[in-house]
Structure formats: structure tokens, C-alpha cells
Design a protein around this motif. Sequence first.
Motif, PDB file in Angstrom:
ATOM      1  N   SER A   1      92.098 -21.755 -11.784  1.00  0.00           N
ATOM      2  CA  SER A   1      91.660 -23.146 -11.890  1.00  0.00           C
ATOM      3  C   SER A   1      92.485 -23.970 -10.921  1.00  0.00           C
ATOM      4  N   HIS A   2      91.813 -24.887 -10.226  1.00  0.00           N
ATOM      5  CA  HIS A   2      92.494 -25.731  -9.250  1.00  0.00           C
ATOM      6  C   HIS A   2      93.367 -26.743  -9.974  1.00  0.00           C
ATOM      7  N   TYR A   3      94.581 -26.923  -9.487  1.00  0.00           N
ATOM      8  CA  TYR A   3      95.494 -27.884 -10.091  1.00  0.00           C
ATOM      9  C   TYR A   3      95.524 -29.168  -9.279  1.00  0.00           C
ATOM     10  N   ASP A   4      96.125 -29.106  -8.076  1.00  0.00           N
ATOM     11  CA  ASP A   4      96.214 -30.289  -7.230  1.00  0.00           C
ATOM     12  C   ASP A   4      96.664 -29.838  -5.844  1.00  0.00           C
TER      13      ASP A   4
ATOM     14  N   PHE B   1      96.157 -22.370 -11.052  1.00  0.00           N
ATOM     15  CA  PHE B   1      96.828 -21.776 -12.199  1.00  0.00           C
ATOM     16  C   PHE B   1      95.866 -20.852 -12.927  1.00  0.00           C
TER      17      PHE B   1
ATOM     18  N   GLY C   1     101.381 -20.554 -12.386  1.00  0.00           N
ATOM     19  CA  GLY C   1     100.922 -21.027 -11.086  1.00  0.00           C
ATOM     20  C   GLY C   1     100.600 -19.901 -10.119  1.00  0.00           C
TER      21      GLY C   1
END
Length: 88
Positions: A13-16, A21, A34
Motif C-alpha cells: 500500500s502506498h504511504y507517501d 507498507f 515499510g
Amino acid sequence: MRLGPDGQRFTLSHYDGDPFFHRTTGETAVGLSGVTFTVGSGGQADKVRVENLDTSGLGTSTRRGRHRRGRAVGSRRYGRVKRCVRSC
């Protein structure tokens, strides 16, 4: 991504920005962990670091040779991660 000898799937999943993560599972579960890709001069990821596997320096893998699209982290191209999962 896929890890381990059985190619267990983990959803990234995209974090920023660059970090992603995934949720860890099993006896070594630590919750969220991460995953960071390092992009080389050719514009492709040439290194991946899986945080929960890198506590002893085995979670960072560098691309070797030519890359075929769709190749998973746990594949032969990223063998160090695969070996770490087998021995952990």
C-alpha cells in the motif's frame, strides 16, 4: 510482493512519496512494515528494502542483470530476500 519459498503474497500500500507498507503475518508478525524502492538512473527500481526483514541486514536486495516486468521481490532476481525468509 511475494516472499519466501512458497511465494506468500503481501499487498503493498502506498504511504507517501516513495515509501510503501505491507502488513506482516505469521510468527514474525510486527504489524505494518515499510518497503522502500531506490530508483536508479535508468528510471527503474534497482534496490528494494523490506524493513522488517532488514533488522540483520538481509532485507535489502539489489537488482541483478536484466529485469522482466512483473517479477516479484521473492523471485530469483531478489534472492537475498528469499533466502532471509527461508532462514528466519
